[in-house]
Each structure stands twice: as C-alpha cells, then as structure tokens.
Design a protein around this motif. Structure first.
Motif, PDB file in Angstrom:
ATOM      1  N   ALA A  58     -22.729   1.006  32.027  1.00 28.52           N
ATOM      2  CA  ALA A  58     -21.720   1.173  31.167  1.00 28.52           C
ATOM      3  C   ALA A  58     -21.522   1.271  29.667  1.00 28.52           C
ATOM      4  N   ARG A  59     -20.552   1.943  29.508  1.00 27.66           N
ATOM      5  CA  ARG A  59     -20.836   2.390  27.747  1.00 27.66           C
ATOM      6  C   ARG A  59     -18.916   2.370  27.576  1.00 27.66           C
ATOM      7  N   GLU A  60     -18.914   1.623  27.631  1.00 30.71           N
ATOM      8  CA  GLU A  60     -16.680   1.348  26.789  1.00 30.71           C
ATOM      9  C   GLU A  60     -17.099   1.615  25.951  1.00 30.71           C
ATOM     10  N   LEU A  61     -15.951   2.492  25.556  1.00 30.21           N
ATOM     11  CA  LEU A  61     -15.334   2.067  24.484  1.00 30.21           C
ATOM     12  C   LEU A  61     -13.986   1.089  23.849  1.00 30.21           C
ATOM     13  N   SER A  75     -12.433   2.670  27.783  1.00 29.38           N
ATOM     14  CA  SER A  75     -12.655   3.690  28.616  1.00 29.38           C
ATOM     15  C   SER A  75     -13.891   4.262  28.896  1.00 29.38           C
ATOM     16  N   ALA A  76     -14.733   3.867  30.163  1.00 28.31           N
ATOM     17  CA  ALA A  76     -16.051   4.149  30.162  1.00 28.31           C
ATOM     18  C   ALA A  76     -16.000   5.728  30.335  1.00 28.31           C
ATOM     19  N   SER A  82     -15.781  11.066  35.761  1.00 31.28           N
ATOM     20  CA  SER A  82     -15.468  12.520  34.971  1.00 31.28           C
ATOM     21  C   SER A  82     -13.946  12.150  33.558  1.00 31.28           C
ATOM     22  N   HIS A  83     -13.627  10.982  34.340  1.00 27.52           N
ATOM     23  CA  HIS A  83     -12.698  10.134  33.691  1.00 27.52           C
ATOM     24  C   HIS A  83     -12.144   8.509  34.017  1.00 27.52           C
ATOM     25  N   HIS A  84     -12.103   8.030  32.785  1.00 26.81           N
ATOM     26  CA  HIS A  84     -11.684   6.667  33.015  1.00 26.81           C
ATOM     27  C   HIS A  84     -11.488   6.004  31.864  1.00 26.81           C
ATOM     28  N   ASN A  85     -10.645   5.077  32.609  1.00 27.80           N
ATOM     29  CA  ASN A  85      -9.029   4.524  31.376  1.00 27.80           C
ATOM     30  C   ASN A  85      -9.080   2.979  32.335  1.00 27.80           C
ATOM     31  N   ALA A  86      -9.018   2.168  31.072  1.00 30.24           N
ATOM     32  CA  ALA A  86      -9.355   1.105  32.270  1.00 30.24           C
ATOM     33  C   ALA A  86      -7.975   0.132  31.134  1.00 30.24           C
TER      34      ALA A  86
END
Length: 137
Positions: A58-61, A75-76, A82-86
């Motif tokens: 995964a590329r995570e900002l 955020s992946a 379609s959306h991922h924020n952690a």
C-alpha cells in the motif's frame, strides 16, 4: 462509511512508544515487526510504500505527525479501497505504560472485516515489538 477503532495497552513509557510511532519510515524495524515486512519513505517524505507480511503493498500518504498530540495520521491510496484514512495516537497510562488508539475509516464497507483483522494484527505486533525492544535496552 465503516469505522474501526482498536486500543492496545503497551508496557512501555509513552515517550518510547511515541518515538517509534513518529518514525513513519521504520514500521518494519521499530513498530510492527512481523506485520510489516518493508517500509520505504518516498524522497519527499510525504508518503511511504508499505509491504505487509501477507504480501499486500500500500502507498500511504502521511497526513500529519503531531508532536503536540502524539498522533500520526495517514491515508492509503489505490487498491480495493475507495477511501481510507487512519490515525494512531499514544496516550500515557502512568510513566511506564501507554495506550495506543488506532482508528481507520474506509469505503467500501464490505472491506471492513478484512481491515479490522489487519488493525488487530497490527496492534498485537506493536505491543510485541515495543515491549521486546524496551526489554533489550
């Protein structure tokens, strides 16, 4: 939108846990050994490419590393989500214990069970890694 929240108590001082968590390019060596097999920061430090032990990449900002709140947010991008924020945040539980709260928000909802399993595995790896490293010091 599915929301997942997991907490783990780690028998390590909050300063040590925060030091490992904020080192966003060293997940595989300092924070979640065995859960993440590799982590490479992009040249500008704004994102990382994470390879999980199960082979997923995964590329995570990196959204924020807050020294004030002892919190990292990311955020992946790409993949099935379609959306991922952690985020993960460290709270002191006295001087020798920490509580880490990991929250993930994602779409589609159908992927929540798989992500929840990964967050639980990540929390277990974090506890194991940090407690083992702290006892080596």
């Amino acid at each position: 939108m599915a929301s997942i929240q997991k907490e783990v108590v780690i028998e390590v001082a909050p300063e040590q846990v925060w030091d490992a968590l904020r080192d966003v390019g060293a997940l595989h060596t300092r924070l979640v050994v065995g859960f993440v097999s590799n982590c490479v920061l992009e040249a500008d430090g704004g994102a990382r490419v994470v390879t999980f032990a199960n082979g997923m990449v995964a590329r995570e900002l990196i959204v924020d590393v807050s020294e004030e709140w002892h919190r990292v947010a990311w955020s992946a991008t790409g993949g099935q989500l379609s959306h991922h924020n952690a985020s993960a945040q460290v709270f002191g539980e006295g001087t020798a214990h920490s509580r880490v709260v990991w929250i993930a928000d994602l779409l589609p909802n159908e992927l929540a069970p798989a992500v929840e399993s990964m967050v639980a595995q990540g929390c277990a790896a974090m506890k194991r890694t940090l407690e083992l490293l702290a006892h080596r010091l």
